[in-house]
Motif scaffolding. Sequence first.
Motif, PDB file in Angstrom:
ATOM      1  N   TRP A  24       0.823  -1.189   0.000  1.00 11.94           N
ATOM      2  CA  TRP A  24       0.000   0.000   0.000  1.00 11.94           C
ATOM      3  C   TRP A  24       0.866   1.252   0.000  1.00 11.94           C
ATOM      4  CZ3 TRP A  24      -1.758   4.236   2.878  1.00 11.94           C
ATOM      5  CH2 TRP A  24      -2.970   4.750   2.432  1.00 11.94           C
ATOM      6  N   ASN A  25       2.035   1.119   0.665  1.00  7.54           N
ATOM      7  CA  ASN A  25       2.920   2.284   0.754  1.00  7.54           C
ATOM      8  C   ASN A  25       3.403   2.711  -0.616  1.00  7.54           C
ATOM      9  OD1 ASN A  25       2.613   2.029   3.422  1.00  7.54           O
ATOM     10  ND2 ASN A  25       4.580   1.095   3.811  1.00  7.54           N
ATOM     11  N   ASN A  72       4.478   4.557   6.166  1.00  9.35           N
ATOM     12  CA  ASN A  72       3.615   5.575   5.604  1.00  9.35           C
ATOM     13  C   ASN A  72       2.873   6.272   6.726  1.00  9.35           C
ATOM     14  OD1 ASN A  72       2.675   6.602   3.034  1.00  9.35           O
ATOM     15  ND2 ASN A  72       0.690   5.962   3.804  1.00  9.35           N
ATOM     16  N   GLN A  76      -4.297  10.323   6.783  1.00  8.49           N
ATOM     17  CA  GLN A  76      -5.228  10.395   7.908  1.00  8.49           C
ATOM     18  C   GLN A  76      -4.460   9.996   9.151  1.00  8.49           C
ATOM     19  OE1 GLN A  76      -7.113   7.566   9.608  1.00  8.49           O
ATOM     20  NE2 GLN A  76      -7.982   9.144  10.895  1.00  8.49           N
ATOM     21  N   VAL A  83      -3.843  16.817   6.632  1.00  8.09           N
ATOM     22  CA  VAL A  83      -3.734  15.699   5.713  1.00  8.09           C
ATOM     23  C   VAL A  83      -2.349  15.603   5.088  1.00  8.09           C
ATOM     24  CG1 VAL A  83      -6.156  15.461   5.213  1.00  8.09           C
ATOM     25  CG2 VAL A  83      -4.850  17.147   4.007  1.00  8.09           C
ATOM     26  N   ARG A  85       1.008  13.804   4.310  1.00  7.19           N
ATOM     27  CA  ARG A  85       1.428  12.415   4.266  1.00  7.19           C
ATOM     28  C   ARG A  85       2.944  12.369   4.157  1.00  7.19           C
ATOM     29  NH1 ARG A  85       0.472   8.551  -0.831  1.00  7.19           N
ATOM     30  NH2 ARG A  85       1.834   6.860  -0.212  1.00  7.19           N
ATOM     31  N   TYR A 104      -3.252  16.644  -0.704  1.00  9.02           N
ATOM     32  CA  TYR A 104      -4.500  15.996  -0.304  1.00  9.02           C
ATOM     33  C   TYR A 104      -5.585  17.008   0.067  1.00  9.02           C
ATOM     34  CZ  TYR A 104      -2.198  11.554  -0.474  1.00  9.02           C
ATOM     35  OH  TYR A 104      -1.551  10.449  -0.935  1.00  9.02           O
TER      36      TYR A 104
ATOM     37  N   LYS B  75      -7.799  13.909  -4.728  1.00  5.76           N
ATOM     38  CA  LYS B  75      -6.700  13.060  -4.288  1.00  5.76           C
ATOM     39  C   LYS B  75      -7.027  12.383  -2.959  1.00  5.76           C
ATOM     40  CE  LYS B  75      -1.653  13.410  -4.198  1.00  5.76           C
ATOM     41  NZ  LYS B  75      -0.515  14.324  -4.231  1.00  5.76           N
ATOM     42  N   MET B  76      -7.860  13.060  -2.155  1.00  2.00           N
ATOM     43  CA  MET B  76      -8.185  12.537  -0.829  1.00  2.00           C
ATOM     44  C   MET B  76      -9.306  11.513  -0.901  1.00  2.00           C
ATOM     45  SD  MET B  76      -6.996  13.055   2.162  1.00  2.00           S
ATOM     46  CE  MET B  76      -7.365  12.344   3.744  1.00  2.00           C
ATOM     47  N   VAL B  79      -8.690   7.838  -0.209  1.00  2.00           N
ATOM     48  CA  VAL B  79      -8.266   7.635   1.178  1.00  2.00           C
ATOM     49  C   VAL B  79      -9.477   7.660   2.092  1.00  2.00           C
ATOM     50  CG1 VAL B  79      -6.757   8.497   2.976  1.00  2.00           C
ATOM     51  CG2 VAL B  79      -6.120   8.807   0.603  1.00  2.00           C
ATOM     52  N   GLN B  82     -11.353   4.542   1.854  1.00  3.26           N
ATOM     53  CA  GLN B  82     -10.672   3.442   2.526  1.00  3.26           C
ATOM     54  C   GLN B  82     -10.877   3.502   4.036  1.00  3.26           C
ATOM     55  OE1 GLN B  82      -6.533   3.120   1.571  1.00  3.26           O
ATOM     56  NE2 GLN B  82      -6.403   1.050   2.375  1.00  3.26           N
ATOM     57  N   VAL B  83     -10.794   4.709   4.575  1.00  6.49           N
ATOM     58  CA  VAL B  83     -11.016   4.857   6.018  1.00  6.49           C
ATOM     59  C   VAL B  83     -12.440   4.438   6.361  1.00  6.49           C
ATOM     60  CG1 VAL B  83     -11.164   6.538   7.883  1.00  6.49           C
ATOM     61  CG2 VAL B  83      -9.266   6.622   6.315  1.00  6.49           C
TER      62      VAL B  83
END
Lengths: 452, 153, 135
Positions: A24-25, A72, A76, A83, A85, A104, B75-76, B79, B82-83
């Motif tokens: 996933w990373n 990573n 979140q 946000v 990362r 993000y 882009k978010m 994510v 997924q959360v």
Amino acid sequence: MMEENKDTVKDVDFWATNSEEGGWNISSTDEGSQKMLEQEDEVTTKIQMGSEVIDDYFIDDDISDDERMILNMGPQHPSTHGVLRLQVELEGEVVRRVQPVIGYLHTGMEKTGEELNYFQGPTNTTRMDYLSPFFNELVFSLATEKLLDIEVPDRASTIRILMTELNRISSHLVALATGGMDIGALSMMIFGFRERELILDFFEKTTGLRMNHNFIRPGGVAADLPDNWQKDIEKILKVIPEKLKDYDEMLLDNPIWQGRLKNVGILTTEECLAYGITGPSLRASGYAWDLRKMQPYSGIEKYEFDIPVFEEGDVFARWRIKVLEIFESLKIVEQAMGNMPKGPFKIQDKKITPPPRKRLDESMEALIHHFKIYTEGFKVPEGEVYTTVESPRGELGCFIVSDGSSKPYRMHVRGPSFCNLQALPVVMSDSPIADAVAAIASLDPVLGDVDR
Amino acid sequence: MFSPDNIFTTTIDKAVRWSRTQSMWPVTFGLACCAIEMMAAGSAKYDLARYGMEVFRASPRQADLMIVAGRVSQKMAPVLRQVYDQMAEPKWVIAMGACSSTGGMFNNYALVQGVDHIVPVDIYVPGCPPGPQSLMHGILTLHQKIMDREINR
Amino acid sequence: MKENLEISIEDYFQKVEELKNDGYEMMVDLTAIDWFRKKEPRFEVVVNFLSVSKNKRISIKVKLNDELTIPSITSLYPSANFYEREVFDMFGINFENHPDLTRILMPDDWVGHPLRKDYGTGRIPVQFKNAPKVD
């Protein structure tokens, strides 16, 4: 040495993409970082590491390759301030390389800014750096006024200074609060937000909103200060220094706090200059540079205040400097309250600022001007301008290109957080992962300002 | 300890719904401006703990409620989904603020025009940003919604 | 206090090097302007430098040719790294010798360069009347 590093990195890469966690990373969307790992050469490493200035990157040969892993962090994540990362390469518990991945929170504000006219512009810019909205409005208004070649009345400038300095206090309070929370001083979270409410109440009273005010507009401010505003300011001036003393009692001589923050995340002056870091982080690294003193705006040169400077450049200095800057801002607020001039709070040009609401019922002309301003705005002469103010995070700049119409042809905002964030690899590398969180918190990035 | 005086009777349905409302833990999903107001709601003056939900969980596995606080960029979006997928059932979503409800004033290429394109939303909280009071009203409305409906999730 | 310079793309890197030796310690801002159908050449890159020792600013404007390529100044000013990536992402201008020229704000698989003038805003029309009712 670098050649060895290249091989180890490849191994890690293979392992990472073939395991469940690692997959996933480094996914297909991380083309950039993958390329970065593959095409490694000395220059790249240096710049990515940020060690172009001071080469403090070393590899401990005793540690085997199995110790190296890619972690990573975010987007979140509770302590990345929004946000942000981070792709962190760890060797045991030591951070070796960091790659910040941003975007993000990309809102396309520069594109939206080209669609809104100058009168609506502050509505857009105020939402960029959401902890210091007044500064965003101020810098946009200053740029527009420079293009229009107008001067705002004294009262408007003084109100602007008053509001922005109060905003600096509230922004620093949030920085202290969230920074404390990230490091583990949970009481700071409660304390910081409690004092911030005091200032936000005043903002709400004056502008109608707690955040994202759209109060400072080209040509002045949107409204006059409310009745008995002095009482609220006096309360702020009385309460906040007392509470700051509480913070100092709790943290300043606290051995845990000092041990956690001192000599952590050091930035030298040279690194700051090379990475374009401004604001409290630069001053904590020993360079007394403050745009309020050096390139003053809105008549801030008339006020007496000092610039706190620290030599250490560590997280403790960056924390301490924010506390001291609150005291300095309180001084400015006090002077602004004492010397508040009388007069109009916006420029008396019917083409630029709307007439007062009362006039609309009496005057046809006022109604026409009002309608014109709210529908198509005002035309701004051709030209390019770059204005700067000192926001709580550093130099906030606004670059406007006008083509003579009522909308900016190109509007670009230089966010201080965007630039400061580039220094994260320098601050974080070769330090334990636990210190990384302290380093992020001390740089105080606001992701709305980074991604825009 | 278990004296006969302390017995009361209710239906399972009611008890489940009540327990769901009284310890609803949100996941920390702060995105933009609204996240600051969400933090303000959780801290001293507004004190979200009164409703049994001051524990903002960092892990979605431990959370029941996702407060989408702020604008959701393209882009978010993956994510965020997924959360949401990682959260255990039953789960609820509050779209906090104009941006996450509808896209707000940023109707452009970068933003998802309303988070309901990605996840099912139970409550929309208006405002830009909504004050802590508005958020609390949204949360209490969600509690009411849970109490009024059957336990079907 | 502020100078504006316009230089050609061939002299760009050299001029920046001179500025760096001249005491301009910081590169504070780098951005681009798209003069689509208004001016030729279409793209301009604007770079702002700040000298904290002399308290001076200078801004350099470079007109790009059709190849849309400009030398990267990351080797001189590390702070240019993110800015050049942003301009690459938003305008599609290539920076030679940049260490990691990838998209920074948009997702990696994004098509197009949003801040170009021929790239639409991506506005979705808002339906007010006859919108479907939510229960």
